[in-house]
Write a protein that holds these residues in place. Structure first.
Motif, mmCIF file in Angstrom:
data_model
loop_
_atom_site.group_PDB
_atom_site.id
_atom_site.type_symbol
_atom_site.label_atom_id
_atom_site.label_comp_id
_atom_site.label_asym_id
_atom_site.label_seq_id
_atom_site.Cartn_x
_atom_site.Cartn_y
_atom_site.Cartn_z
ATOM 1 N N SER A 195 -16.589 -87.832 55.785
ATOM 2 C CA SER A 195 -17.697 -87.560 56.703
ATOM 3 C C SER A 195 -18.111 -88.813 57.471
ATOM 4 O O SER A 195 -18.357 -88.769 58.681
ATOM 5 N N LEU A 196 -18.185 -89.952 56.768
ATOM 6 C CA LEU A 196 -18.555 -91.205 57.434
ATOM 7 C C LEU A 196 -17.508 -91.603 58.474
ATOM 8 O O LEU A 196 -17.846 -92.066 59.573
ATOM 9 N N ALA A 197 -16.221 -91.432 58.125
ATOM 10 C CA ALA A 197 -15.160 -91.778 59.071
ATOM 11 C C ALA A 197 -15.239 -90.910 60.316
ATOM 12 O O ALA A 197 -15.072 -91.404 61.445
ATOM 13 N N GLU A 198 -15.498 -89.625 60.157
ATOM 14 C CA GLU A 198 -15.630 -88.743 61.313
ATOM 15 C C GLU A 198 -16.851 -89.107 62.142
ATOM 16 O O GLU A 198 -16.825 -89.042 63.368
ATOM 17 N N ARG A 199 -17.935 -89.500 61.470
ATOM 18 C CA ARG A 199 -19.138 -89.924 62.203
ATOM 19 C C ARG A 199 -18.861 -91.163 63.045
ATOM 20 O O ARG A 199 -19.406 -91.314 64.140
ATOM 21 N N LEU A 200 -18.003 -92.045 62.538
ATOM 22 C CA LEU A 200 -17.641 -93.250 63.293
ATOM 23 C C LEU A 200 -16.550 -92.982 64.326
ATOM 24 O O LEU A 200 -16.124 -93.905 65.018
ATOM 25 N N ARG A 215 -21.215 -101.581 66.694
ATOM 26 C CA ARG A 215 -22.068 -102.413 65.853
ATOM 27 C C ARG A 215 -23.388 -101.707 65.593
ATOM 28 O O ARG A 215 -23.899 -101.691 64.465
ATOM 29 N N GLY A 216 -23.950 -101.127 66.654
ATOM 30 C CA GLY A 216 -25.207 -100.399 66.489
ATOM 31 C C GLY A 216 -25.069 -99.233 65.532
ATOM 32 O O GLY A 216 -25.968 -98.978 64.715
ATOM 33 N N GLU A 217 -23.961 -98.499 65.608
ATOM 34 C CA GLU A 217 -23.743 -97.374 64.698
ATOM 35 C C GLU A 217 -23.612 -97.850 63.252
ATOM 36 O O GLU A 217 -24.147 -97.217 62.326
ATOM 37 N N VAL A 218 -22.893 -98.946 63.058
ATOM 38 C CA VAL A 218 -22.724 -99.473 61.710
ATOM 39 C C VAL A 218 -24.056 -99.950 61.145
ATOM 40 O O VAL A 218 -24.397 -99.679 59.983
#
Length: 416
Positions: free
Chosen positions: A227-232, A278-281
């Motif tokens: 899920s995190l990978a898809e969000r990124l 960067r903002g997403e992370v």
């Protein structure tokens, strides 16, 4: 005639028997050699697995096979995760003991009141070079701590020691109430780690690689990592070899943020990312802290972490030079005014005119020339730049080409 023919036939049969025995003996010899070669290969893979652990926990070998149309990772070798087997070279380390902290019980209710990360004289030397001087500190549960410093300051060494990838020369540490001992397997059960180096297997898909990185974790971690990978925005079905440097960095981060553990140790999680990513992370890190976890991340970019971190530790040449919370850093930044003047003015003239105008006469102005331009830096007494601007108007200087207030660069912070 018949006797000669029979004798000849008997001799032929004897020769064939001898040849068959020789062939069987040759096959047995080849089989023994093959077994010996396989034993040597397994030994080399075990050693490679131990070295792979120091590079961030990558497998010695990984194969992908198809089963029912879905990719299943056949694992072999690799670094020990929670519940996985250790190669012989790492088993020897598990039994050895590092210095133990006193005062806190391991696990149970007593560990809940203990610091999330606790260091007592932890240090690392490489021969005559000190990578990390003896360091003692405590990080409370729920903090988001930034390790800041230039390259070679000891940030990565500290994080690697906390997960057992680098053995400390002296001192002790606890992570989530668990003492760091041997190869750090017990610590890795309660903490996740994102390495700074990127060394992934290009033939695997992103989904398969996430599954390998999370081996030994709870099944829920696999779904969260996907899920995190898809969000990124990472394509899970694509081969890792097609990923850019930043995409590989995000893949490692997704694996580190997936397990349900109380502590996360992240080495340069925003390195190589564009401003949007960067903002997403950083948003993901805020969410993770809001869920009650403790995060320790390293960086050499002050502007990327001061907005999210509750506490900042500054390292230089392996030594801790400052330990501040975000509010204290903001107060220091508000007391700094930087002015840039055009080329040709001269550093001495700028320093003299600013001193004559009475700008912070009790402080020393720092003037430096760069490409013909002059930068002047001053500490304000009250943190309000308006009075300084009024005095600047009385100085016989051209108008500054740039004015900065409320921001500190990493170099300025060390200097100040």
């Amino acid at each position: 005639m018949v006797g000669r023919r029979a004798q000849s036939e008997l001799e032929g049969r004897a020769a064939r028997c001898v040849g068959a025995r020789a062939a069987r003996a040759a096959r047995r010899a080849r089989l023994r050699l093959a077994r010996l070669a396989a034993r040597l290969v397994r030994r080399r893979r075990s050693r490679a697995a131990g070295r792979g652990a120091a590079r961030g926990g990558l497998p010695a070998r990984a194969d992908v096979r198809r089963r029912g149309g879905a990719e299943v990772l056949r694992r072999s070798g690799g670094t020990a995760a929670a519940g996985s087997r250790l190669p012989p070279a790492r088993k020897r380390l598990r039994g050895s003991r590092a210095p133990v902290l006193s005062g806190h019980a391991r696990g149970g209710d007593a560990a809940l009141s203990a610091p999330a990360v606790e260091l007592a004289g932890l240090s690392r030397d490489y021969g005559a070079r000190t990578a990390l001087a003896p360091l003692s500190l405590a990080i409370g549960a729920g903090e988001l701590v930034g390790l800041l410093g230039p390259n070679g300051s000891g940030k990565s060494t500290l994080l690697r020691m906390l997960v057992g990838l680098v053995r400390p020369t002296a001192g002790a540490a606890r992570v989530a109430g668990v003492a760091l001992r041997g190869d750090g397997l017990a610590v890795r059960r309660v903490a996740s780690f994102a390495p700074g180096e990127i060394a992934l297997y290009g033939e695997l898909s992103a989904r398969a690689h996430l599954d390998w990185l999370l081996r030994g974790r709870a099944r829920e971690a696999y779904a969260r990592a996907h899920s995190l990978a898809e969000r990124l925005g990472l394509p899970l079905g694509a081969r890792v070899r097609s990923f850019s440097h930043g995409m590989k960095r995000q893949l490692l981060l997704a694996a580190a943020l997936a397990p349900d553990v109380p502590v996360r140790l992240l080495d340069e999680p925003t390195e190589g990312l564009d401003p949007t990513k960067r903002g997403e992370v950083l948003a993901l890190l805020r969410e993770d802290r809001a869920a009650g976890r403790t995060l320790v991340l390293s960086s050499h970019h002050l502007g990327e972490v001061d907005a999210v971190c509750t506490r900042l530790l500054f390292l230089s040449a392996g030594k801790l030079v400052a330990d501040e919370d975000a509010r204290a850093l903001e107060r220091r930044a508000s007391a700094l005014l930087r002015l840039r003047f055009p080329a040709g003015v001269g550093a001495e003239r700028v320093a003299g005119e600013l001193a004559r105008a009475g700008l912070a006469p009790s402080r020393t102005w720092q003037v430096a020339g760069e490409d013909g331009q002059v930068w002047a830096s001053c500490r304000l007494e009250a943190g309000d730049p308006r009075a300084a601007f009024a005095r600047l108007a009385t100085a016989e200087l051209p108008a500054p080409t740039a004015v900065q207030h409320g921001r500190l660069s990493l170099a300025e912070l060390y200097h100040e």
